[in-house]
Write a protein that holds these residues in place. Structure first.
Motif, PDB file in Angstrom:
ATOM      1  N   GLU A 133      72.746  31.749  59.109  1.00  0.00           N
ATOM      2  CA  GLU A 133      73.990  32.399  59.536  1.00  0.00           C
ATOM      3  C   GLU A 133      75.167  31.985  58.672  1.00  0.00           C
ATOM      4  OE1 GLU A 133      74.879  32.110  63.674  1.00  0.00           O
ATOM      5  OE2 GLU A 133      72.838  32.574  64.283  1.00  0.00           O
ATOM      6  N   ASP A 134      75.973  32.977  58.312  1.00  0.00           N
ATOM      7  CA  ASP A 134      77.231  32.753  57.595  1.00  0.00           C
ATOM      8  C   ASP A 134      77.056  31.962  56.306  1.00  0.00           C
ATOM      9  OD1 ASP A 134      78.789  34.061  59.615  1.00  0.00           O
ATOM     10  OD2 ASP A 134      78.581  32.272  60.844  1.00  0.00           O
ATOM     11  N   CYS A 135      75.960  32.204  55.590  1.00  0.00           N
ATOM     12  CA  CYS A 135      75.689  31.505  54.331  1.00  0.00           C
ATOM     13  C   CYS A 135      75.938  32.415  53.136  1.00  0.00           C
ATOM     14  CB  CYS A 135      74.232  31.027  54.291  1.00  0.00           C
ATOM     15  SG  CYS A 135      73.872  29.726  55.482  1.00  0.00           S
ATOM     16  N   ILE A 136      76.227  31.808  52.003  1.00  0.00           N
ATOM     17  CA  ILE A 136      76.275  32.508  50.727  1.00  0.00           C
ATOM     18  C   ILE A 136      75.051  32.048  49.956  1.00  0.00           C
ATOM     19  CG2 ILE A 136      77.511  32.841  48.557  1.00  0.00           C
ATOM     20  CD1 ILE A 136      80.091  32.213  50.148  1.00  0.00           C
ATOM     21  N   VAL A 137      74.189  32.993  49.616  1.00  0.00           N
ATOM     22  CA  VAL A 137      72.943  32.682  48.917  1.00  0.00           C
ATOM     23  C   VAL A 137      73.040  33.290  47.522  1.00  0.00           C
ATOM     24  CG1 VAL A 137      70.436  32.834  48.971  1.00  0.00           C
ATOM     25  CG2 VAL A 137      71.719  32.710  51.125  1.00  0.00           C
ATOM     26  N   ASP A 138      73.110  32.427  46.525  1.00  0.00           N
ATOM     27  CA  ASP A 138      73.349  32.830  45.151  1.00  0.00           C
ATOM     28  C   ASP A 138      72.061  32.705  44.353  1.00  0.00           C
ATOM     29  OD1 ASP A 138      74.287  33.274  42.616  1.00  0.00           O
ATOM     30  OD2 ASP A 138      75.746  31.636  42.638  1.00  0.00           O
ATOM     31  N   GLY A 139      71.367  33.834  44.145  1.00  0.00           N
ATOM     32  CA  GLY A 139      70.124  33.829  43.396  1.00  0.00           C
ATOM     33  C   GLY A 139      69.034  34.599  44.113  1.00  0.00           C
ATOM     34  N   ILE A 140      67.831  34.428  43.662  1.00  0.00           N
ATOM     35  CA  ILE A 140      66.685  35.168  44.194  1.00  0.00           C
ATOM     36  C   ILE A 140      66.335  34.671  45.587  1.00  0.00           C
ATOM     37  CG2 ILE A 140      64.251  35.735  43.834  1.00  0.00           C
ATOM     38  CD1 ILE A 140      64.803  35.324  40.832  1.00  0.00           C
ATOM     39  N   THR A 141      66.135  35.612  46.489  1.00  0.00           N
ATOM     40  CA  THR A 141      65.813  35.307  47.877  1.00  0.00           C
ATOM     41  C   THR A 141      64.539  36.045  48.260  1.00  0.00           C
ATOM     42  OG1 THR A 141      68.145  35.056  48.394  1.00  0.00           O
ATOM     43  CG2 THR A 141      66.671  35.444  50.243  1.00  0.00           C
ATOM     44  N   LEU A 142      63.545  35.304  48.743  1.00  0.00           N
ATOM     45  CA  LEU A 142      62.310  35.912  49.227  1.00  0.00           C
ATOM     46  C   LEU A 142      62.158  35.550  50.699  1.00  0.00           C
ATOM     47  CD1 LEU A 142      59.904  35.151  46.261  1.00  0.00           C
ATOM     48  CD2 LEU A 142      61.105  37.285  46.759  1.00  0.00           C
ATOM     49  N   VAL A 143      62.204  36.564  51.542  1.00  0.00           N
ATOM     50  CA  VAL A 143      62.175  36.353  52.986  1.00  0.00           C
ATOM     51  C   VAL A 143      61.266  37.390  53.607  1.00  0.00           C
ATOM     52  CG1 VAL A 143      63.572  36.290  55.085  1.00  0.00           C
ATOM     53  CG2 VAL A 143      64.550  35.482  52.949  1.00  0.00           C
ATOM     54  N   ASP A 144      60.423  36.955  54.519  1.00  0.00           N
ATOM     55  CA  ASP A 144      59.583  37.877  55.258  1.00  0.00           C
ATOM     56  C   ASP A 144      60.489  38.874  56.007  1.00  0.00           C
ATOM     57  OD1 ASP A 144      58.249  38.373  58.161  1.00  0.00           O
ATOM     58  OD2 ASP A 144      56.719  38.258  56.598  1.00  0.00           O
ATOM     59  N   VAL A 197      61.301  38.078  59.700  1.00  0.00           N
ATOM     60  CA  VAL A 197      62.210  36.946  59.835  1.00  0.00           C
ATOM     61  C   VAL A 197      63.632  37.405  59.534  1.00  0.00           C
ATOM     62  CG1 VAL A 197      62.844  34.679  58.908  1.00  0.00           C
ATOM     63  CG2 VAL A 197      60.437  35.238  59.303  1.00  0.00           C
ATOM     64  N   TYR A 198      63.777  38.192  58.472  1.00  0.00           N
ATOM     65  CA  TYR A 198      65.099  38.696  58.112  1.00  0.00           C
ATOM     66  C   TYR A 198      65.716  39.465  59.280  1.00  0.00           C
ATOM     67  CZ  TYR A 198      68.762  41.572  56.428  1.00  0.00           C
ATOM     68  OH  TYR A 198      69.965  42.195  56.327  1.00  0.00           O
ATOM     69  N   ALA A 199      64.951  40.375  59.857  1.00  0.00           N
ATOM     70  CA  ALA A 199      65.472  41.231  60.923  1.00  0.00           C
ATOM     71  C   ALA A 199      65.894  40.439  62.152  1.00  0.00           C
ATOM     72  CB  ALA A 199      64.420  42.274  61.301  1.00  0.00           C
ATOM     73  N   LYS A 200      65.198  39.364  62.455  1.00  0.00           N
ATOM     74  CA  LYS A 200      65.461  38.613  63.690  1.00  0.00           C
ATOM     75  C   LYS A 200      66.360  37.401  63.508  1.00  0.00           C
ATOM     76  CE  LYS A 200      60.970  39.785  65.651  1.00  0.00           C
ATOM     77  NZ  LYS A 200      59.669  39.250  66.062  1.00  0.00           N
ATOM     78  N   LYS A 201      66.379  36.806  62.324  1.00  0.00           N
ATOM     79  CA  LYS A 201      66.981  35.482  62.185  1.00  0.00           C
ATOM     80  C   LYS A 201      68.175  35.396  61.240  1.00  0.00           C
ATOM     81  CE  LYS A 201      63.766  33.456  64.715  1.00  0.00           C
ATOM     82  NZ  LYS A 201      64.011  32.590  65.850  1.00  0.00           N
ATOM     83  N   PHE A 202      68.585  36.503  60.611  1.00  0.00           N
ATOM     84  CA  PHE A 202      69.688  36.463  59.653  1.00  0.00           C
ATOM     85  C   PHE A 202      70.933  37.120  60.226  1.00  0.00           C
ATOM     86  CE2 PHE A 202      66.587  34.952  56.991  1.00  0.00           C
ATOM     87  CZ  PHE A 202      66.998  34.783  55.676  1.00  0.00           C
ATOM     88  N   ARG A 203      72.097  36.457  60.096  1.00  0.00           N
ATOM     89  CA  ARG A 203      73.354  37.000  60.597  1.00  0.00           C
ATOM     90  C   ARG A 203      74.491  36.668  59.627  1.00  0.00           C
ATOM     91  NH1 ARG A 203      70.072  39.088  63.096  1.00  0.00           N
ATOM     92  NH2 ARG A 203      69.550  38.881  65.262  1.00  0.00           N
ATOM     93  N   ASN A 204      75.235  37.682  59.217  1.00  0.00           N
ATOM     94  CA  ASN A 204      76.482  37.519  58.457  1.00  0.00           C
ATOM     95  C   ASN A 204      76.338  36.704  57.174  1.00  0.00           C
ATOM     96  OD1 ASN A 204      77.938  38.955  60.461  1.00  0.00           O
ATOM     97  ND2 ASN A 204      78.019  37.099  61.687  1.00  0.00           N
ATOM     98  N   ASN A 205      75.307  36.945  56.417  1.00  0.00           N
ATOM     99  CA  ASN A 205      75.100  36.238  55.156  1.00  0.00           C
ATOM    100  C   ASN A 205      75.519  37.115  53.984  1.00  0.00           C
ATOM    101  OD1 ASN A 205      73.624  33.800  56.164  1.00  0.00           O
ATOM    102  ND2 ASN A 205      72.326  35.408  56.987  1.00  0.00           N
ATOM    103  N   THR A 206      75.791  36.486  52.860  1.00  0.00           N
ATOM    104  CA  THR A 206      76.114  37.194  51.636  1.00  0.00           C
ATOM    105  C   THR A 206      75.119  36.777  50.566  1.00  0.00           C
ATOM    106  OG1 THR A 206      78.466  37.217  52.187  1.00  0.00           O
ATOM    107  CG2 THR A 206      77.883  37.590  49.879  1.00  0.00           C
ATOM    108  N   LEU A 207      74.466  37.756  49.951  1.00  0.00           N
ATOM    109  CA  LEU A 207      73.564  37.490  48.831  1.00  0.00           C
ATOM    110  C   LEU A 207      74.287  37.816  47.539  1.00  0.00           C
ATOM    111  CD1 LEU A 207      70.048  38.929  49.727  1.00  0.00           C
ATOM    112  CD2 LEU A 207      70.765  36.562  49.615  1.00  0.00           C
ATOM    113  N   VAL A 208      74.159  36.941  46.562  1.00  0.00           N
ATOM    114  CA  VAL A 208      74.729  37.169  45.249  1.00  0.00           C
ATOM    115  C   VAL A 208      73.570  37.300  44.275  1.00  0.00           C
ATOM    116  CG1 VAL A 208      76.229  36.239  43.450  1.00  0.00           C
ATOM    117  CG2 VAL A 208      76.750  35.797  45.877  1.00  0.00           C
ATOM    118  N   GLN A 209      73.494  38.425  43.591  1.00  0.00           N
ATOM    119  CA  GLN A 209      72.409  38.673  42.640  1.00  0.00           C
ATOM    120  C   GLN A 209      72.565  37.743  41.437  1.00  0.00           C
ATOM    121  OE1 GLN A 209      72.445  42.590  40.953  1.00  0.00           O
ATOM    122  NE2 GLN A 209      70.270  42.526  40.504  1.00  0.00           N
TER     123      GLN A 209
END
Length: 163
Positions: free
Chosen positions: A106-117, A120-132
């Motif tokens: 929740e509320d994280c900034i993830v900078d780089g490649i992200t591999l998530v089932d 899990v993504y649909a149920k457990k992720f909230r308000n995150n930002t991915l940076v390519q």
């Protein structure tokens, strides 16, 4: 290795720096629990955070960056939570969550490649930002190489928060 929590062990780390270790910055395994708050995990030879075997790390307001093995990896039924963190993959993936792990992110900034089932993504992720990644060619070849198909699937799931 920086900190290893195993066999139902427990640790609390606040305002710590875990850097330049020969393996992971933090490894939580075998039902271990860890609370990390306002920590800086960087420059380690392994992952910044590696959680497995029913581990439950709680990671709040931490910076995980420039680790050779990658950012945060959850696998083998790990749970836990990442909250208000900045995660960078360094030379590998920023965030990896396999199909058996179930951490909240929740509320994280993830900078780089992200591999998530996807489940899990649909149920457990909230308000995150991915940076390519800025330059996909900078990613080391081999198992850590950029996977355009996986990234495409994640972009759809992350919607407008991707960029």
């Amino acid at each position: 290795m920086g900190v290893r929590v195993t066999n139902n062990g427990h640790v609390i780390l606040r305002s710590c720096t875990l850097t330049n270790n020969g393996a992971e910055g933090v490894c939580v395994t075998k039902e271990g629990t860890a609370i990390l708050e306002n920590c800086n995990i960087r420059g380690n030879m392994g992952n910044g955070l590696d959680a497995s075997e029913h581990a439950k790390p709680l990671v709040k307001k931490c910076v995980v960056k420039n680790n050779k093995g990658g950012g945060c990896f959850f696998w083998d039924s790990a749970k836990g939570r990442l909250e208000k963190c900045r995660i960078n993959g360094g030379e590998s993936h920023a965030l990896v969550i396999d199909g058996y792990a179930q951490p909240q992110v929740e509320d994280c900034i993830v900078d780089g490649i992200t591999l998530v089932d996807p489940e899990v993504y649909a149920k457990k992720f909230r308000n995150n930002t991915l940076v390519q990644p800025e330059n996909i060619e900078d990613i080391a070849p081999g198992p850590n190489a950029y996977d355009a198909h996986s990234a495409h699937d994640l972009r759809r799931g992350w919607s407008q928060n991707y960029y």
